[in-house]
Scaffold this active site. Structure first.
Site, PDB file in Angstrom:
ATOM      1  N   HIS A  59       0.856  -1.191   0.000  1.00 31.45           N
ATOM      2  CA  HIS A  59       0.000   0.000   0.000  1.00 31.45           C
ATOM      3  C   HIS A  59       0.887   1.234   0.000  1.00 31.45           C
ATOM      4  O   HIS A  59       2.053   1.202   0.406  1.00 31.45           O
ATOM      5  CB  HIS A  59      -0.941   0.024   1.217  1.00 31.45           C
ATOM      6  CG  HIS A  59      -0.281   0.430   2.478  1.00 31.45           C
ATOM      7  ND1 HIS A  59      -0.201   1.760   2.907  1.00 31.45           N
ATOM      8  CD2 HIS A  59       0.343  -0.294   3.454  1.00 31.45           C
ATOM      9  CE1 HIS A  59       0.433   1.823   4.042  1.00 31.45           C
ATOM     10  NE2 HIS A  59       0.774   0.593   4.410  1.00 31.45           N
ATOM     11  N   CYS A  60       0.350   2.349  -0.458  1.00 31.13           N
ATOM     12  CA  CYS A  60       0.987   3.658  -0.405  1.00 31.13           C
ATOM     13  C   CYS A  60      -0.067   4.661   0.071  1.00 31.13           C
ATOM     14  O   CYS A  60      -1.012   4.266   0.753  1.00 31.13           O
ATOM     15  CB  CYS A  60       1.589   4.052  -1.755  1.00 31.13           C
ATOM     16  SG  CYS A  60       0.419   4.119  -3.114  1.00 31.13           S
ATOM     17  N   GLU A  61       0.088   5.938  -0.270  1.00 27.37           N
ATOM     18  CA  GLU A  61      -0.877   6.914   0.242  1.00 27.37           C
ATOM     19  C   GLU A  61      -2.280   6.675  -0.309  1.00 27.37           C
ATOM     20  O   GLU A  61      -3.250   6.693   0.457  1.00 27.37           O
ATOM     21  CB  GLU A  61      -0.408   8.331  -0.108  1.00 27.37           C
ATOM     22  CG  GLU A  61      -1.303   9.420   0.482  1.00 27.37           C
ATOM     23  CD  GLU A  61      -0.782  10.812   0.175  1.00 27.37           C
ATOM     24  OE1 GLU A  61      -1.386  11.789   0.660  1.00 27.37           O
ATOM     25  OE2 GLU A  61       0.231  10.934  -0.570  1.00 27.37           O
TER      26      GLU A  61
ATOM     27  N   TYR B  55      -3.247   4.200   2.636  1.00 28.66           N
ATOM     28  CA  TYR B  55      -3.169   4.549   4.060  1.00 28.66           C
ATOM     29  C   TYR B  55      -4.142   5.662   4.404  1.00 28.66           C
ATOM     30  O   TYR B  55      -4.665   5.699   5.523  1.00 28.66           O
ATOM     31  CB  TYR B  55      -1.750   4.959   4.413  1.00 28.66           C
ATOM     32  CG  TYR B  55      -1.592   5.395   5.837  1.00 28.66           C
ATOM     33  CD1 TYR B  55      -1.528   4.455   6.864  1.00 28.66           C
ATOM     34  CD2 TYR B  55      -1.510   6.764   6.164  1.00 28.66           C
ATOM     35  CE1 TYR B  55      -1.399   4.867   8.186  1.00 28.66           C
ATOM     36  CE2 TYR B  55      -1.374   7.175   7.488  1.00 28.66           C
ATOM     37  CZ  TYR B  55      -1.321   6.208   8.493  1.00 28.66           C
ATOM     38  OH  TYR B  55      -1.206   6.621   9.824  1.00 28.66           O
TER      39      TYR B  55
END
Length: 596
Positions: A479-481, A521
């Site tokens: 996952h990232c932003e 996130y």
């Protein structure tokens, strides 16, 4: 010899009678010329003296000869002004309508002039031109066209056999008038045009025949019917054959074919038993007219060419071999069963007369190939749990509930699925769950999901998981932003590297369970802050980290751009480890670390 005028001495008493003087002088003149003609007969003998009466040009019969009538008679007998030539010219033979209308004289017929012949020698003066006697007239020169006897010798036997129904009048005229048949051979029009000479017959004529024997009602004599089978050849462009077929008419052959027309269907012979099919090869059984060209009979077309055999059509119904011979249909073929099946199919197969493709094998069973129901599976499908565990990503059946997107081939999971994975809801499937945070370092330190690790470069991810692959069951969640660019890009690179390292044992992978958190996130923090450590959220475009964000983003884009255009060299380790050989087909040390 005395002068003719000396004979007038005894006419002194008849000087006043002119009608007596003139005939006497004419008679004396003829007597003197007769002595001269006797000398010419010694050098130019004549076999016969033809006596005839002269006709006066004015239509009056003359008892005495005149010079005009004698000259006309000689010219008519020697030159034949009013008669056509006895033999037709080559150009006339091309037109049957003209050559047939000309009355051709026979060899033994005396040529008679339409004008009366000259009188006897005692009353006329003979001509000094040499002429052969008309009674011994004969033809010694060669004909400009081919003789009918030569054409008859090269006629196919099938066509000769069809002439058995000719009338007796035609046969008698053929044998009696040899000269007439020499010029005009009998040509009849029939369906197969078999009676035409070879140089007038089309190319579609048959060169072989079939005798069909049919018993009579009383068991008496056997009728032999010969049918000419036409071959599949192109029609000839001979104009003479077309003219002959239009100008001549003979219905004898047509009646012979119409009696048994039902035996022919669409150009094929039906209901012919094998014992009744015979080729006409006996030349002695065919009646041919007597001719002087007997040497040509040995070189007929049937002697030079051999006809193709015709297999009779079996009228019995086809027998189903699976029903009649149940023992031949076996599940696993054996050598004996295969041999019996091959012999049965070879004996009962329908071999056509003409085949476009020639093959060594007529069916697939002779090649050793069996039907689909007879095939034996030599590699059964593995049904063990280990084989089902390591499957390809394209056809994988993942353990966690997930869904696909159109941007890439990796699966997405929801926040609730991630929470269940962290709470141990899937501990019976996975031994461990690893959450990979792909954001930059200042974002990770500002706040992240509990138990998550920060790996924001490709090299860092490869070193962490592929340098020493884990042997237990692991679920990886990236996952990232927003999980829109950085996390999918790094996850795809990780999957491609894993696939390349396991290319020798496709479709198995070290890490088949790879997922991406849907929403990233930011969405997880908004819904589950208590699961974050520290409970904070720092965006990528934060004002306090502008320089760091710009530098990190440039490095990320550069690596992504260079990796797309960079050439690959064997020996250059993508794992940054000298102990690993990065050849895609090499059996390196990582292949021993398999998950079983």
């Amino acid at each position: 010899m005395d002068s003719p005028l000396s004979s007038l001495s005894f006419t002194n008493t008849l000087s006043g009678k002119r009608n007596v003087l003139r005939p006497a002088a004419r008679e004396l003149k003829l007597m003197s010329d007769r002595n001269a003609n006797q000398e010419l007969d010694f050098f130019f003998p004549k076999s016969k003296h033809i006596a005839s009466t002269l006709v006066d040009p004015f239509g009056k019969t003359c008892s005495t000869a005149s010079p005009a009538s004698s000259l006309a008679a000689d010219m008519s007998m020697n030159m034949h002004i009013d008669e056509s030539p006895a033999l037709p010219t080559p150009r006339r033979t091309l037109f049957r309508s003209l050559s047939c209308t000309v009355e051709t004289p026979l060899a033994n017929k005396t040529i008679v002039s339409p004008l009366p012949e000259s009188p006897s020698n005692d009353a006329l003066t003979e001509s000094y031109f040499f002429r052969q006697p008309a009674s011994k007239y004969s033809i010694t020169q060669d004909s400009p066209r081919v003789s009918s006897t030569i054409a008859y010798s090269f006629k196919p036997k099938a066509s000769i056999a069809l002439n058995t129904t000719k009338s007796e009048a035609t046969r008698s005229s053929l044998s009696s008038s040899s000269f007439d048949s020499y010029l005009r051979p009998n040509v009849s029009r029939s369906r197969s045009s078999g009676n035409a000479p070879p140089f007038l017959r089309s190319r579609s004529s048959s060169s072989y025949s079939i005798n069909k024997k049919k018993g009579t009602s009383g068991g008496q004599a056997t009728r032999h019917l010969t049918y000419a089978l036409s071959r599949t050849c192109s029609q000839s462009s001979n104009t003479t054959s077309l003219l002959e077929s239009c100008l001549t008419d003979d219905t004898d052959d047509f009646e012979l074919m119409s009696d048994h027309e039902d035996t022919f269907t669409m150009g094929k012979v039906a209901d012919l038993p094998e014992s009744s099919v015979e080729l006409v090869e006996d030349a002695a059984s065919i009646q041919r007219p007597n001719s002087d060209f007997g040497a040509c009979n040995d070189n007929s077309l049937d002697d030079l060419f051999q006809a193709s055999p015709i297999k009779p059509i079996d009228m019995l119904p086809k027998i189903n071999k699976d029903i009649a011979f149940p023992s031949l249909k076996v599940r696993s073929p054996s050598p004996m069963a295969f041999a019996m099946q091959e012999d049965a199919e070879y004996d009962e197969q329908d071999t056509p007369v003409l085949r476009r493709t020639q093959s060594m094998f007529l069916n697939s069973t002779r090649l050793g190939l069996f039907k689909s129901q007879d095939l034996v599976c030599v590699t059964p499908k593995q049904s063990t749990k280990e084989s089902e565990r390591f499957i390809s990503s394209h056809v994988e059946d993942l353990s966690l509930p997930c869904f696909a997107v159109k941007e890439d081939s990796l699966k997405r999971i929801t926040q609730e699925t991630l929470l269940g994975l962290l709470d141990g809801k899937f501990k019976d499937i996975f031994d461990k769950c690893i959450i990979i945070d792909c954001r930059f370092e200042y974002e990770y330190l500002g706040g992240h999901i509990s138990t998550a690790v920060n790996l924001n470069t490709k090299q860092a991810i490869v070193d962490a998981f592929l340098s020493k692959p884990l042997t237990h069951r692991v679920a990886l969640v990236f996952h990232c932003e927003h999980s829109a660019h950085r996390a999918p890009h790094l996850a795809l690179h990780f999957r491609n590297t894993d696939r390349r390292m396991n290319s020798h044992r496709y479709p198995f992978l070290y890490y088949p369970e790879v997922y991406i958190l849907h929403g990233g996130y930011k969405s997880f923090y908004e819904n589950h802050k208590n699961r974050c450590d520290p409970i904070n959220y720092v965006p990528m475009n934060d004002a306090s980290h502008v320089m760091t964000c710009t530098k990190a983003m440039n490095n990320f884009k550069r690596n992504a751009t260079f990796m797309r255009t960079k050439s690959y060299t064997f020996g250059q380790s993508v794992l940054a480890s000298p102990d690993v050989n990065d050849s895609p087909t090499a059996m390196h040390s990582l292949s021993t670390l398999r998950r079983f």
